[in-house]
Write a protein that holds these residues in place. Structure first.
Motif, PDB file in Angstrom:
ATOM      1  N   LEU A 164     -34.144   9.582  33.150  1.00 37.73           N
ATOM      2  CA  LEU A 164     -32.799   9.165  32.765  1.00 37.73           C
ATOM      3  C   LEU A 164     -32.498   9.648  31.345  1.00 37.73           C
ATOM      4  N   VAL A 165     -31.379  10.332  31.173  1.00 38.94           N
ATOM      5  CA  VAL A 165     -31.015  10.868  29.869  1.00 38.94           C
ATOM      6  C   VAL A 165     -30.333   9.786  29.025  1.00 38.94           C
ATOM      7  N   LEU A 166     -30.887   9.564  27.834  1.00 41.34           N
ATOM      8  CA  LEU A 166     -30.293   8.650  26.859  1.00 41.34           C
ATOM      9  C   LEU A 166     -29.640   9.524  25.791  1.00 41.34           C
ATOM     10  N   ARG A 167     -28.337   9.633  25.834  1.00 41.71           N
ATOM     11  CA  ARG A 167     -27.619  10.569  24.978  1.00 41.71           C
ATOM     12  C   ARG A 167     -27.547  10.083  23.536  1.00 41.71           C
ATOM     13  N   GLU A 168     -27.715  11.017  22.618  1.00 42.32           N
ATOM     14  CA  GLU A 168     -27.626  10.690  21.196  1.00 42.32           C
ATOM     15  C   GLU A 168     -26.256  10.103  20.848  1.00 42.32           C
ATOM     16  N   ASP A 169     -25.190  10.639  21.470  1.00 41.58           N
ATOM     17  CA  ASP A 169     -23.847  10.152  21.140  1.00 41.58           C
ATOM     18  C   ASP A 169     -23.529   8.814  21.798  1.00 41.58           C
ATOM     19  N   ARG A 170     -24.433   8.321  22.620  1.00 37.59           N
ATOM     20  CA  ARG A 170     -24.269   6.993  23.216  1.00 37.59           C
ATOM     21  C   ARG A 170     -25.276   5.997  22.631  1.00 37.59           C
ATOM     22  N   GLU A 196     -20.517   3.721  18.020  1.00 36.99           N
ATOM     23  CA  GLU A 196     -19.661   4.366  17.024  1.00 36.99           C
ATOM     24  C   GLU A 196     -18.201   4.303  17.498  1.00 36.99           C
ATOM     25  N   PRO A 197     -17.239   4.388  16.582  1.00 37.32           N
ATOM     26  CA  PRO A 197     -15.830   4.128  16.920  1.00 37.32           C
ATOM     27  C   PRO A 197     -15.302   4.873  18.147  1.00 37.32           C
ATOM     28  N   ASP A 198     -15.553   6.179  18.245  1.00 36.93           N
ATOM     29  CA  ASP A 198     -15.018   6.936  19.379  1.00 36.93           C
ATOM     30  C   ASP A 198     -15.629   6.450  20.698  1.00 36.93           C
ATOM     31  N   THR A 199     -16.944   6.234  20.692  1.00 36.66           N
ATOM     32  CA  THR A 199     -17.619   5.766  21.902  1.00 36.66           C
ATOM     33  C   THR A 199     -17.181   4.342  22.239  1.00 36.66           C
ATOM     34  N   ALA A 200     -17.015   3.507  21.219  1.00 33.33           N
ATOM     35  CA  ALA A 200     -16.554   2.140  21.438  1.00 33.33           C
ATOM     36  C   ALA A 200     -15.170   2.126  22.081  1.00 33.33           C
ATOM     37  N   ALA A 201     -14.292   3.000  21.606  1.00 30.50           N
ATOM     38  CA  ALA A 201     -12.945   3.082  22.167  1.00 30.50           C
ATOM     39  C   ALA A 201     -12.990   3.525  23.628  1.00 30.50           C
ATOM     40  N   PHE A 202     -13.908   4.449  23.946  1.00 33.48           N
ATOM     41  CA  PHE A 202     -14.056   4.908  25.322  1.00 33.48           C
ATOM     42  C   PHE A 202     -14.499   3.765  26.233  1.00 33.48           C
ATOM     43  N   PHE A 203     -15.546   3.038  25.818  1.00 31.85           N
ATOM     44  CA  PHE A 203     -16.050   1.943  26.639  1.00 31.85           C
ATOM     45  C   PHE A 203     -15.006   0.830  26.770  1.00 31.85           C
ATOM     46  N   THR A 224     -19.179  -5.766  26.193  1.00 31.17           N
ATOM     47  CA  THR A 224     -18.810  -6.141  24.821  1.00 31.17           C
ATOM     48  C   THR A 224     -19.887  -5.724  23.819  1.00 31.17           C
ATOM     49  N   SER A 225     -21.147  -5.743  24.236  1.00 34.58           N
ATOM     50  CA  SER A 225     -22.215  -5.295  23.341  1.00 34.58           C
ATOM     51  C   SER A 225     -22.089  -3.802  23.061  1.00 34.58           C
ATOM     52  N   LEU A 226     -21.831  -3.015  24.106  1.00 37.99           N
ATOM     53  CA  LEU A 226     -21.671  -1.572  23.916  1.00 37.99           C
ATOM     54  C   LEU A 226     -20.466  -1.275  23.020  1.00 37.99           C
ATOM     55  N   ILE A 227     -19.400  -2.018  23.204  1.00 37.61           N
ATOM     56  CA  ILE A 227     -18.203  -1.800  22.383  1.00 37.61           C
ATOM     57  C   ILE A 227     -18.464  -2.186  20.931  1.00 37.61           C
ATOM     58  N   ALA A 228     -19.183  -3.280  20.724  1.00 35.47           N
ATOM     59  CA  ALA A 228     -19.427  -3.780  19.364  1.00 35.47           C
ATOM     60  C   ALA A 228     -20.429  -2.923  18.601  1.00 35.47           C
ATOM     61  N   LEU A 229     -21.390  -2.320  19.318  1.00 36.82           N
ATOM     62  CA  LEU A 229     -22.490  -1.637  18.640  1.00 36.82           C
ATOM     63  C   LEU A 229     -22.364  -0.114  18.641  1.00 36.82           C
TER      64      LEU A 229
END
Length: 327
Positions: free
Chosen positions: A188-194, A81-88, A74-79
């Motif tokens: 570990l790669v921390l992606r900009e889009d994530r 960006e819209p496209d990434t939130a929809a994916f999670f 829920t934290s990942l979904i709430a925080l």
């Protein structure tokens, strides 16, 4: 009922209660806290707390892993960006597992203030280091991870990858089935889009506000166990049960009152969370302290009332006592 029936066996084997976690998902409880527009039920934080207490009373290890799973997702979904939130959100609804990987070996309880710095690379950053007490990590598909980016605590959604290794060091006294292992991170790669938006003070966190309820559940389980024992154990000299002894009646009454006080503090934190109050987390920290202490007190009383039989592996009293220390 099903969780309670096998809690002792999972504690004994220190095996992750996967079957319990799957049942919670199948029931729809995983996504219940999500807003309806994201496919959830939009339940209140107050309802979420009660669900946690019921689950923890039955099997606190299951409740611990489930809270971290729901909290991370829920934290990942709430925080995000819209496209990434929809994916999670879609992955969460489909049954994919999430895990909270924030605590560092050197940072103590300051899990929102990481000390490990990420190094910039093309498309994001890399992180090498470790995260500890990562509940349910062995079955997780995604992790909520934080690191310092340009000196600022920053949160990311991270896929499971070969850069993550689980170190099997979890051999604890309580919450044995939560299997909260140490995670070693190597490039570990921390992606900009994530990358997540910074959490706001008026954004309730399910983990921060939910943790007190784990101890509330343990306290209630310990209370029921000691009451049952006191009612069944007959004193040969009087022919009456332990429950007729005045000192036990008085201490049980105090334990009942203490549990109610912990519940009220935990409920207040959830009420504040439902109103998006910045006071929700400070209130939850207070509730966590009190709930932990109450769980310990009630579990200690259980051992006192249980006597020698309370030390036997067959008695739930010893398990509740061990679980009570974990908070």
């Amino acid at each position: 009922v099903e969780l309670a029936a096998t809690a002792a066996a999972f504690d004994e084997s220190a095996e992750l209660p996967w079957v319990h976690l799957q049942r919670l998902h199948d029931s729809g409880l995983d996504t219940a806290l999500l807003p309806k527009e994201l496919g959830g039920a939009g339940i209140s934080f107050r309802a979420f707390g009660e669900i946690l207490a019921v689950t923890s009373k039955a099997c606190p290890s299951t409740a611990c892993v489930w809270l971290m799973h729901v909290g991370a997702a829920t934290s990942l979904i709430a925080l995000s960006e819209p496209d990434t939130a929809a994916f999670f959100a879609e992955e969460f609804r489909s049954g994919k597992r999430f895990s909270n990987a924030l605590s560092e070996p050197t940072s103590g309880n300051l899990f929102l203030v990481p000390l490990q710095a990420a190094e910039p690379v093309e498309g994001g950053w890399t992180l090498s280091g470790a995260k500890r007490f990562v509940s349910g990590c062995e079955i997780a598909d995604y992790f909520l991870v934080n690191a310092l980016v340009d000196g600022i605590p920053t949160f990311f959604g991270v896929d499971r990858s070969e850069a993550i290794e689980f170190i099997p060091i979890w051999d604890t006294m309580g919450l044995r089935a939560s299997r909260s292992q140490l995670m070693s991170l190597s490039g570990l790669v921390l992606r900009e889009d994530r990358r997540c938006r910074p959490p706001g003070t008026d954004t309730p966190n399910p983990i921060g506000t939910g943790v007190p309820w784990l101890s509330v559940g343990v306290a209630e389980a310990a209370f029921d166990a000691l009451v049952e024992h006191a009612g069944e154990r007959i004193i040969p000299t009087t022919g009456k049960s332990l429950a007729h002894m005045q000192w036990i009646q008085f201490e049980v009454a105090e334990a009942h009152a203490a549990i109610q006080s912990a519940r009220l503090l935990a409920s207040r934190a959830m009420w504040l969370a439902d109103h998006n109050s910045p006071e929700a987390l400070p209130a939850a920290i207070l509730a966590k302290l009190v709930a932990n202490q109450v769980a310990q007190r009630v579990a200690e009383l259980g051992v006192k009332v249980g006597g020698a039989t309370g030390y036997l592996r067959t008695s739930p009293i010893q398990r509740h006592f061990r679980d009570a220390q974990a908070g």
